[in-house]
Design a protein around this motif. Structure first.
Motif, PDB file in Angstrom:
ATOM      1  N   ILE A   1       0.810  -1.142  -0.171  1.00  0.00           N
ATOM      2  CA  ILE A   1      -0.090   0.002   0.119  1.00  0.00           C
ATOM      3  C   ILE A   1       0.772   1.313   0.026  1.00  0.00           C
ATOM      4  O   ILE A   1       1.749   1.373   0.801  1.00  0.00           O
ATOM      5  CB  ILE A   1      -0.972   0.021   1.168  1.00  0.00           C
ATOM      6  CG1 ILE A   1      -1.640  -1.130   1.483  1.00  0.00           C
ATOM      7  CG2 ILE A   1      -2.023   1.250   1.115  1.00  0.00           C
ATOM      8  CD1 ILE A   1      -2.451  -1.447   2.775  1.00  0.00           C
TER       9      ILE A   1
ATOM     10  N   CYS B   1      -2.608   1.109   6.403  1.00  0.00           N
ATOM     11  CA  CYS B   1      -3.720   0.388   6.788  1.00  0.00           C
ATOM     12  C   CYS B   1      -4.109   0.267   8.334  1.00  0.00           C
ATOM     13  O   CYS B   1      -3.349   1.012   9.099  1.00  0.00           O
ATOM     14  CB  CYS B   1      -3.038  -1.511   6.490  1.00  0.00           C
ATOM     15  SG  CYS B   1      -1.725  -1.611   7.538  1.00  0.00           S
TER      16      CYS B   1
ATOM     17  N   SER C   1       3.151  -1.347   4.102  1.00  0.00           N
ATOM     18  CA  SER C   1       2.685   0.083   3.801  1.00  0.00           C
ATOM     19  C   SER C   1       3.432   1.134   4.260  1.00  0.00           C
ATOM     20  O   SER C   1       4.608   0.747   4.852  1.00  0.00           O
ATOM     21  CB  SER C   1       1.159  -0.044   4.522  1.00  0.00           C
ATOM     22  OG  SER C   1       1.442  -0.222   5.947  1.00  0.00           O
TER      23      SER C   1
END
Length: 218
Positions: free
Chosen positions: A107, A111, A126
């Motif tokens: 990502i 998250c 992430s």
């Protein structure tokens, strides 16, 4: 759905450092900055299933209806413009992805519900962890297109490798060349380690394999 190939299997044996050096030699960008595992020890490789988010419109938006379309072994790659103020991945997505044998999630953003990821040992890479929902704040703008992750353009079907050192993307169109160079570099460094184990000096071992130019453009 991408069927695993010999190339996929070879990529699964490489570290992000191996791939990064190969990308450097070939003059390709693929090192995704500012994206790391939310837990150490995870190792992921697979083809990219890409999602791009943008600001929500008047009609509102959802944050995860795509998950049932992701094939086993793929890596979900989400571009949320690196935003750290709203999340686009949480408990229900983690649970579904784990059940469906998705390889992991990368990502450009944050998250939440990280405890579920840790409980299920589902890999997430992430820019961080944050609890604020993206519902009614962001919406999916495109699935299966080109996304930006840490300054790197990633297309659907590109190869993703992620480990303790971060995330790299291998363009599908250059995958064979990148993997061949990465394997060459990995083998050279293994010869250095073997020489050290036998009592040799680091300087001599590095010189013998041309270590200082392994990643240099040619």
């Amino acid at each position: 759905m991408h069927m695993p190939s010999d190339l996929d299997a070879r990529i699964a044996e490489l570290s992000t450092a191996d791939v990064s050096d190969a990308l450097d030699r070939l003059g390709l960008a693929g090192q995704c900055s500012a994206v790391h595992g939310i837990k150490s020890g995870w190792r992921v490789s697979g083809r990219a299933f890409t999602i791009r988010y943008g600001p929500v419109g008047v009609a509102g938006g959802t944050v995860g209806d795509f998950i049932d379309d992701v094939s086993p072994g793929d890596v979900v790659v989400i571009d949320n413009r690196g935003r750290t103020d709203v999340t686009v991945w949480g408990d229900l997505l983690t649970t579904t992805a784990h059940r469906n044998q998705v390889a992991g999630t990368v990502i450009s953003g944050v998250c939440r519900d990280s405890a579920r990821s840790l409980e299920l040992d589902y890999p997430i890479f992430s820019c961080g962890v944050w609890m604020r929902t993206g519902k009614d704040r962001v919406c999916v703008q495109e699935i299966g297109g080109t996304v930006d992750v840490g300054g790197v353009s990633v297309d659907a079907g590109d190869h993703i490798v992620a480990d303790n050192d971060g995330v790299v993307a291998i363009p599908a169109s250059h995958a064979e060349a990148v993997v061949s160079v990465a394997e060459e570099i990995k083998a050279a460094e293994e010869r250095i380690r073997q020489a050290l184990a036998e009592g040799g000096s680091l300087r001599e071992a590095r010189t013998a394999v041309g270590y200082h130019t392994l990643q240099t453009a040619r």
